[in-house]
Design a protein around this motif. Sequence first.
Motif, PDB file in Angstrom:
ATOM      1  N   LEU A  49       0.821  -1.217   0.000  1.00  0.00           N
ATOM      2  CA  LEU A  49       0.000   0.000   0.000  1.00  0.00           C
ATOM      3  C   LEU A  49       0.861   1.276   0.000  1.00  0.00           C
ATOM      4  O   LEU A  49       0.554   2.257  -0.682  1.00  0.00           O
ATOM      5  CB  LEU A  49      -0.930  -0.031   1.227  1.00  0.00           C
ATOM      6  CG  LEU A  49      -1.855   1.153   1.412  1.00  0.00           C
ATOM      7  CD1 LEU A  49      -2.820   1.294   0.236  1.00  0.00           C
ATOM      8  CD2 LEU A  49      -2.642   1.014   2.721  1.00  0.00           C
ATOM      9  N   LEU A  71      -9.174   4.235   1.120  1.00  0.00           N
ATOM     10  CA  LEU A  71      -9.060   2.824   0.732  1.00  0.00           C
ATOM     11  C   LEU A  71     -10.441   2.263   0.405  1.00  0.00           C
ATOM     12  O   LEU A  71     -11.416   2.522   1.123  1.00  0.00           O
ATOM     13  CB  LEU A  71      -8.412   2.005   1.849  1.00  0.00           C
ATOM     14  CG  LEU A  71      -7.032   2.470   2.314  1.00  0.00           C
ATOM     15  CD1 LEU A  71      -6.431   1.436   3.262  1.00  0.00           C
ATOM     16  CD2 LEU A  71      -6.087   2.730   1.158  1.00  0.00           C
ATOM     17  N   GLY A 126      -3.859  -1.039  10.778  1.00  0.00           N
ATOM     18  CA  GLY A 126      -2.778  -0.185  11.253  1.00  0.00           C
ATOM     19  C   GLY A 126      -3.278   0.446  12.543  1.00  0.00           C
ATOM     20  O   GLY A 126      -4.409   0.935  12.601  1.00  0.00           O
ATOM     21  N   ILE A 138      -6.843   2.398  12.112  1.00  0.00           N
ATOM     22  CA  ILE A 138      -7.023   3.276  10.935  1.00  0.00           C
ATOM     23  C   ILE A 138      -7.852   2.517   9.901  1.00  0.00           C
ATOM     24  O   ILE A 138      -7.361   1.587   9.272  1.00  0.00           O
ATOM     25  CB  ILE A 138      -5.657   3.618  10.289  1.00  0.00           C
ATOM     26  CG1 ILE A 138      -4.666   4.160  11.329  1.00  0.00           C
ATOM     27  CG2 ILE A 138      -5.847   4.598   9.139  1.00  0.00           C
ATOM     28  CD1 ILE A 138      -3.271   4.421  10.775  1.00  0.00           C
ATOM     29  N   PRO A 139      -9.116   2.909   9.687  1.00  0.00           N
ATOM     30  CA  PRO A 139      -9.887   2.217   8.667  1.00  0.00           C
ATOM     31  C   PRO A 139      -9.822   2.929   7.310  1.00  0.00           C
ATOM     32  O   PRO A 139     -10.850   3.267   6.726  1.00  0.00           O
ATOM     33  CB  PRO A 139     -11.299   2.253   9.243  1.00  0.00           C
ATOM     34  CG  PRO A 139     -11.329   3.525  10.010  1.00  0.00           C
ATOM     35  CD  PRO A 139      -9.932   3.860  10.414  1.00  0.00           C
ATOM     36  N   GLY A 140      -8.630   3.136   6.807  1.00  0.00           N
ATOM     37  CA  GLY A 140      -8.497   3.563   5.413  1.00  0.00           C
ATOM     38  C   GLY A 140      -8.858   4.986   5.038  1.00  0.00           C
ATOM     39  O   GLY A 140      -9.299   5.211   3.902  1.00  0.00           O
ATOM     40  N   GLN A 187       4.707  -0.760   3.607  1.00  0.00           N
ATOM     41  CA  GLN A 187       3.443  -0.432   4.266  1.00  0.00           C
ATOM     42  C   GLN A 187       3.291   1.075   4.437  1.00  0.00           C
ATOM     43  O   GLN A 187       4.215   1.756   4.877  1.00  0.00           O
ATOM     44  CB  GLN A 187       3.377  -1.112   5.650  1.00  0.00           C
ATOM     45  CG  GLN A 187       3.409  -2.629   5.602  1.00  0.00           C
ATOM     46  CD  GLN A 187       2.125  -3.218   5.010  1.00  0.00           C
ATOM     47  OE1 GLN A 187       1.118  -2.533   4.810  1.00  0.00           O
ATOM     48  NE2 GLN A 187       2.168  -4.513   4.712  1.00  0.00           N
ATOM     49  N   THR A 225       1.509   2.369   6.719  1.00  0.00           N
ATOM     50  CA  THR A 225       1.607   2.566   8.175  1.00  0.00           C
ATOM     51  C   THR A 225       3.064   2.819   8.591  1.00  0.00           C
ATOM     52  O   THR A 225       3.331   3.670   9.444  1.00  0.00           O
ATOM     53  CB  THR A 225       1.059   1.318   8.904  1.00  0.00           C
ATOM     54  OG1 THR A 225      -0.262   1.094   8.425  1.00  0.00           O
ATOM     55  CG2 THR A 225       1.024   1.498  10.405  1.00  0.00           C
ATOM     56  N   ARG A 241     -18.489   2.590  10.029  1.00  0.00           N
ATOM     57  CA  ARG A 241     -17.608   2.020   9.022  1.00  0.00           C
ATOM     58  C   ARG A 241     -18.006   0.567   8.722  1.00  0.00           C
ATOM     59  O   ARG A 241     -18.365  -0.184   9.634  1.00  0.00           O
ATOM     60  CB  ARG A 241     -16.180   2.124   9.562  1.00  0.00           C
ATOM     61  CG  ARG A 241     -15.136   1.554   8.669  1.00  0.00           C
ATOM     62  CD  ARG A 241     -14.799   0.172   9.104  1.00  0.00           C
ATOM     63  NE  ARG A 241     -13.716  -0.348   8.307  1.00  0.00           N
ATOM     64  CZ  ARG A 241     -13.149  -1.509   8.496  1.00  0.00           C
ATOM     65  NH1 ARG A 241     -13.543  -2.267   9.486  1.00  0.00           N
ATOM     66  NH2 ARG A 241     -12.201  -1.925   7.712  1.00  0.00           N
TER      67      ARG A 241
END
Length: 291
Positions: free
Chosen positions: A112, A132, A173, A205-207, A231, A233, A254
């Motif tokens: 990513l 994301l 992350g 962290i949801p993107g 990564q 992150t 989310r």
Amino acid sequence: MSYPKIKKAVIPAAGQGTRLLPATKVVPKEMLPIIDVPMIQHIVEEAVRSGVEDVILVTARHKEAIENHFDFNFELEESLDQKHKKDLAEISKSIGRLCNLISIRQKNPLGLGHAVLCAAPVVGNEPFAVLLGDDLIDAEVPCTRQLINIYEKEGHSVVGVMEVPRAEVSKYGIVGGKSIRSRLMEVSHLVEKPAPDAAPSNYAIPGRYVLSPKIFEYLRKTLPGKGGEIQLTDGLELLAKGDRLLAYEFEGTRYDTGDRLGLIDATLAFALKRPDLAPGVRELLRKYLAG
Ligand code: G1P
């Protein structure tokens, strides 16, 4: 002090989507729908509602369907117009008008962080958002807008976070740091998908990210990490140490649409919010729950 406005968003869309095979054998996972709207359209709409004008798609081979979706489809739209199906024609055309879509290839699946770095020549020296595609966030003020508001006030990179149960930290992350004020944290440390006992907190962290272009310098120095991949992150960890990184606990719900149950959850939640579908879906649910 005023900071530059955020007009660009990077959407990494190069993954193979193996979590959703066989649906993703030929169809890009980003094109799978929540009811009748492809997931990627929900993500692009969030970016556009947040003030983004240029969407930079980091893509891979066999993902052309995504680009086509955000273009006009003359044959379809002409034929709908001729049949006096203006409403349907407009649904199709409005997607073509949503944003400028710029697509760039990630030629090797190196992670990513590497995907975001692929967008550097298009982003240039401007702050930008990253969204994301596996994370759908339903919020009154779009999650990306909430992060942009923080960036525009504080002038520092910010990641969206949410609390998750300890047992689930290894899916995300995770940030560690100290609270500055309600919902806002100064990040000192990040770990990609830690074991529960090694996690610095349970803030995941949801993107959703709004980043200073300085992230690119750090991503160039980031070594392969979890899974041998570069990564994002880990790049953010270098940014937190060398510059400054904030985390904002956003408001909203989310859904993990990269996961089968998450996809069903999002589908039901979105259907129950639609006046054209909610009564029928309630009826179906009653039928199945009674059975
Ligand atoms: C990616 C990121 C991770 C983040 C997650 C959110 O992981 O690497 O830091 O928390 O997305 O969905 P992936 O789920 O793509 O493995």
